[in-house]
Design a protein around this motif. Structure first.
Motif, PDB file in Angstrom:
ATOM      1  N   VAL A  30      71.205 -37.894  89.596  1.00 34.19           N
ATOM      2  CA  VAL A  30      71.982 -36.678  89.391  1.00 34.19           C
ATOM      3  C   VAL A  30      73.442 -37.040  89.152  1.00 34.19           C
ATOM      4  O   VAL A  30      73.939 -38.071  89.633  1.00 34.19           O
ATOM      5  N   GLU A  31      74.104 -36.180  88.427  1.00 34.74           N
ATOM      6  CA  GLU A  31      75.510 -36.441  88.103  1.00 34.74           C
ATOM      7  C   GLU A  31      76.382 -36.402  89.358  1.00 34.74           C
ATOM      8  O   GLU A  31      76.120 -35.652  90.295  1.00 34.74           O
ATOM      9  N   GLY A  32      77.416 -37.209  89.328  1.00 32.87           N
ATOM     10  CA  GLY A  32      78.382 -37.203  90.421  1.00 32.87           C
ATOM     11  C   GLY A  32      78.045 -38.123  91.576  1.00 32.87           C
ATOM     12  O   GLY A  32      78.809 -38.199  92.544  1.00 32.87           O
ATOM     13  N   VAL A  33      76.914 -38.809  91.524  1.00 34.00           N
ATOM     14  CA  VAL A  33      76.527 -39.719  92.603  1.00 34.00           C
ATOM     15  C   VAL A  33      77.002 -41.126  92.262  1.00 34.00           C
ATOM     16  O   VAL A  33      76.674 -41.663  91.209  1.00 34.00           O
ATOM     17  N   THR A  34      77.757 -41.704  93.161  1.00 36.54           N
ATOM     18  CA  THR A  34      78.220 -43.084  92.997  1.00 36.54           C
ATOM     19  C   THR A  34      77.436 -43.975  93.942  1.00 36.54           C
ATOM     20  O   THR A  34      77.447 -43.753  95.160  1.00 36.54           O
ATOM     21  N   LEU A  35      76.744 -44.946  93.403  1.00 40.77           N
ATOM     22  CA  LEU A  35      75.936 -45.822  94.239  1.00 40.77           C
ATOM     23  C   LEU A  35      76.829 -46.744  95.065  1.00 40.77           C
ATOM     24  O   LEU A  35      77.877 -47.204  94.593  1.00 40.77           O
ATOM     25  N   PRO A  36      76.433 -47.007  96.284  1.00 40.48           N
ATOM     26  CA  PRO A  36      77.231 -47.934  97.117  1.00 40.48           C
ATOM     27  C   PRO A  36      77.147 -49.351  96.575  1.00 40.48           C
ATOM     28  O   PRO A  36      76.200 -49.720  95.859  1.00 40.48           O
ATOM     29  N   GLU A  37      78.151 -50.146  96.905  1.00 40.01           N
ATOM     30  CA  GLU A  37      78.158 -51.527  96.438  1.00 40.01           C
ATOM     31  C   GLU A  37      77.004 -52.331  97.022  1.00 40.01           C
ATOM     32  O   GLU A  37      76.483 -53.245  96.383  1.00 40.01           O
ATOM     33  N   ALA A  38      76.605 -52.002  98.225  1.00 40.97           N
ATOM     34  CA  ALA A  38      75.464 -52.665  98.865  1.00 40.97           C
ATOM     35  C   ALA A  38      74.523 -51.589  99.390  1.00 40.97           C
ATOM     36  O   ALA A  38      74.955 -50.471  99.700  1.00 40.97           O
ATOM     37  N   PRO A  39      73.236 -51.866  99.483  1.00 34.37           N
ATOM     38  CA  PRO A  39      72.296 -50.872 100.001  1.00 34.37           C
ATOM     39  C   PRO A  39      72.691 -50.385 101.397  1.00 34.37           C
ATOM     40  O   PRO A  39      73.177 -51.161 102.222  1.00 34.37           O
ATOM     41  N   THR A  40      72.511 -49.115 101.651  1.00 37.80           N
ATOM     42  CA  THR A  40      72.790 -48.555 102.974  1.00 37.80           C
ATOM     43  C   THR A  40      71.715 -49.009 103.960  1.00 37.80           C
ATOM     44  O   THR A  40      70.651 -49.498 103.555  1.00 37.80           O
ATOM     45  N   PRO A  41      71.952 -48.843 105.280  1.00 37.36           N
ATOM     46  CA  PRO A  41      70.950 -49.301 106.268  1.00 37.36           C
ATOM     47  C   PRO A  41      69.584 -48.633 106.111  1.00 37.36           C
ATOM     48  O   PRO A  41      68.581 -49.191 106.553  1.00 37.36           O
ATOM     49  N   ARG A  42      69.544 -47.435 105.496  1.00 39.19           N
ATOM     50  CA  ARG A  42      68.265 -46.748 105.343  1.00 39.19           C
ATOM     51  C   ARG A  42      67.508 -47.184 104.086  1.00 39.19           C
ATOM     52  O   ARG A  42      66.333 -46.889 103.935  1.00 39.19           O
ATOM     53  N   MET A  43      68.189 -47.873 103.176  1.00 40.77           N
ATOM     54  CA  MET A  43      67.543 -48.314 101.942  1.00 40.77           C
ATOM     55  C   MET A  43      66.768 -49.599 102.164  1.00 40.77           C
ATOM     56  O   MET A  43      67.152 -50.446 102.969  1.00 40.77           O
ATOM     57  N   THR A  44      65.680 -49.744 101.416  1.00 41.01           N
ATOM     58  CA  THR A  44      64.913 -50.993 101.437  1.00 41.01           C
ATOM     59  C   THR A  44      64.912 -51.681 100.075  1.00 41.01           C
ATOM     60  O   THR A  44      64.327 -52.751  99.920  1.00 41.01           O
ATOM     61  N   HIS A  45      65.594 -51.067  99.091  1.00 41.46           N
ATOM     62  CA  HIS A  45      65.617 -51.611  97.727  1.00 41.46           C
ATOM     63  C   HIS A  45      66.908 -51.148  97.068  1.00 41.46           C
ATOM     64  O   HIS A  45      67.316 -49.999  97.228  1.00 41.46           O
ATOM     65  N   ALA A  46      67.549 -52.048  96.359  1.00 43.02           N
ATOM     66  CA  ALA A  46      68.801 -51.687  95.686  1.00 43.02           C
ATOM     67  C   ALA A  46      68.508 -50.680  94.575  1.00 43.02           C
ATOM     68  O   ALA A  46      67.778 -51.002  93.633  1.00 43.02           O
ATOM     69  N   PRO A  47      69.054 -49.471  94.653  1.00 46.66           N
ATOM     70  CA  PRO A  47      68.743 -48.461  93.632  1.00 46.66           C
ATOM     71  C   PRO A  47      69.275 -48.865  92.264  1.00 46.66           C
ATOM     72  O   PRO A  47      70.308 -49.515  92.140  1.00 46.66           O
ATOM     73  N   GLY A  48      68.518 -48.499  91.234  1.00 46.01           N
ATOM     74  CA  GLY A  48      68.933 -48.808  89.876  1.00 46.01           C
ATOM     75  C   GLY A  48      68.557 -50.191  89.409  1.00 46.01           C
ATOM     76  O   GLY A  48      68.822 -50.556  88.265  1.00 46.01           O
TER      77      GLY A  48
END
Length: 542
Positions: free
Chosen positions: A52-70
């Motif tokens: 979705v527009e306006g979402v900036t991905l974090p430089e590193a995965p957050t603690p809840r992520m298990t895979h780098a998005p994108g």
């Protein structure tokens, strides 16, 4: 020879060594079909859209992520299995790609043959012996079109902003792998709120429709809550070691708090652990209310009437919109707690927001309608004690010594007064004994009709309807043993209801004596008795 149509899909190579890339068909919202490679990830189908527009991905995965998005790779939202993007291609899309290639190849072949004959026509244009006239240039058939539709539940991951849709309850974002069951339940809570608001906007004359909408909203909360617990439990079973012992299917275990706790104890986790005592009490009451609404048309039974301060046996259970929304808030607290468990203890965004109003446990309810007759607390306690200790449910003798032992903190005068209260209201038959302060006591049918729903959890006022229906199918003479056998009930449950029924029959037609196990041996039925019994049962049915 060139294949112009096929070349439009070329990703690399040339001529007969071309590598083709067929774009996947998309839904009206721009999503593509995906299909989990895990055969046990039911229903396997899901849709994947863009970010979705306006979402900036974090430089590193957050603690809840298990895979780098994108990044390359997709996560099955139902099972958490990770694989290459190509492994998730939907079988229908593979078939569609073959149709596209076949269409392009057929168009290219047609053009090649047309071109060959056109060249020959030009070559023999001046010949007197050979005439070649090619037909019109072939008109290509329309390209194949593939309809794709969006599925039921649309979600936007609140960790990476990826848009996707799933067919059932899913556990993880297919892009970043973050748990997402809190998103599912939040959507359910929104729909419930809309139902409550819609019910509140109806005209005063639409009370029945409003009640139906509120009942559906209430049932939707518990259905979503139960389905979520079951989905998470089944997922955790798949993560156990291969040599773990087999377990029975959960069935409807999650319609009951203690059974649900027992199931999750296999993983050393309490799904209800985040609830306060008051919230747990409200949840318990609402689970009971759902069963009454879903299985008893909203009419309170004995079990529910005992716990709910605003419910009476045989009357419609009241539904209040704010109570339903609070019920949803409590379930949401639970789901957030389970979601955090899936994320190794990291709570979802927005967790911990205050409920719309403070959660207060429902007040304990006095047994039955005992206070209507102004019975004192000791009289109520004696009535419950007599009902609970009864072995056969009729005409029990109560010894003074047993009564005094059961209530050692009460004086003899207090006990005598309480016994007089029970006798005054028809719960006991008493006869004076000159040498004793407390009279001889025997139970009446009224005591068991009133106290059994609270002492032994059976309701003679409901059971008697079943016995009446059985009796009305019999001949003029009805034997008690045959009637008892037809119910299949224990003696203790049968007798109070039987005594209640024969109290409605002319005593001259009741066969007394001859048995120590039943209030009577049986009875005769005349047509007037049948009319009276039918009307009696209809009144109790409401």
């Amino acid at each position: 020879m060139r294949f112009r149509n096929l070349e439009s899909y070329r990703s690399s190579g040339a001529g007969s060594d071309m590598q083709l890339a067929i774009p996947l068909p998309r839904t009206p919202d721009g999503r593509v079909y995906r299909y989990s490679p895990n055969e046990n990830a039911h229903p396997r189908h899901f849709l994947l859209g863009g970010r979705v527009e306006g979402v900036t991905l974090p430089e590193a995965p957050t603690p809840r992520m298990t895979h780098a998005p994108g990044t390359p790779g997709t996560i099955c939202p139902y099972s958490g299995v990770k694989a290459e993007d190509g492994a998730f291609t939907h079988p229908d899309d593979i078939a569609a790609a073959k149709e596209v290639v076949a269409h392009a190849a057929a168009a290219d072949v047609a053009e090649v043959f047309h071109g060959m004959f056109a060249d020959l026509g030009r070559k023999f244009a001046g010949s007197k012996f050979v005439k070649i006239k090619p037909g019109p240039k072939p008109h290509p058939k329309p390209r194949p079109r593939f309809a794709r539709r969006d599925l039921l539940r649309d979600l936007i991951c609140d960790e990476c902003g990826r848009d996707y849709g799933v067919f059932a309850i899913s556990l993880f974002c297919p892009d970043c792998g973050a748990p997402n069951i809190h998103l599912h339940f939040a959507r359910e809570a929104t729909l419930v709120r809309e139902q409550v608001e819609l019910a509140g906007k109806l005209d005063a004359g639409a009370d029945e429709l409003a009640y139906r909408l509120l009942g559906n909203a209430h049932e939707d909360v518990l259905t979503a809550f139960e389905a979520t617990l079951k989905t998470v439990y089944l997922y955790k079973l798949t993560t156990r070691p291969a040599d773990a012992p087999e377990v029975k299917p959960p069935g409807n275990a999650f319609q009951n708090i203690e059974r649900g706790r027992k199931r999750f104890s296999e993983f050393d986790f309490d799904p209800f652990g985040a609830l306060s005592a008051d919230a747990l009490a409200v949840l318990t009451l609402n689970i009971q209310k759902r069963h009454v609404i879903g299985h008893n048309l909203g009419v309170a039974d004995a079990a529910f009437a005992e716990h709910a301060t605003d419910a009476r046996l045989g009357e419609t259970v009241p539904l209040v919109g704010e109570d339903i929304l609070q019920f949803a808030d409590i379930c949401k607290t639970m789901i957030d707690h389970i979601d955090a468990w899936l994320a190794n203890g990291v709570s979802p965004p927005g967790h911990g927001s205050l409920p719309a109003r403070p959660i207060v446990a429902p007040q304990a309810k006095e047994p039955a309608a005992l206070t209507v007759r102004q019975l004192g607390k000791l009289a109520v306690s004696i009535g419950l004690w007599v009902s609970e200790r009864s072995k056969k449910g009729f005409d029990d003798f109560i010894a003074e010594e047993d009564l005094r032992k059961a209530f050692p903190d009460s004086t003899i005068d207090d006990l005598a007064f309480a016994v007089a209260e029970l006798a005054k209201d028809g719960y006991l038959r008493t006869s004076a004994v000159i040498s004793k302060r407390i009279p001889r006591m025997r139970t009446t049918a009224e005591l068991f009709i009133t106290f059994d729903p609270h002492a032994v959890k059976t309701d003679p006022a409901s059971d008697v309807v079943v016995i009446v229906d059985l009796a009305l199918t019999k001949s003029d003479t009805v034997g008690v043993e045959e009637l008892h056998a037809a119910t299949g009930w224990p003696l203790r449950r049968f007798n109070p209801a039987f005594a209640y029924m024969i109290s409605q029959i002319n005593e001259r037609r009741v066969l007394g004596g001859g048995t120590n196990d039943y209030p009577a041996r049986g009875f005769f039925l005349m047509d007037e008795d049948r009319v009276d019994l039918k009307r009696f049962a209809d009144r109790l049915r409401g």
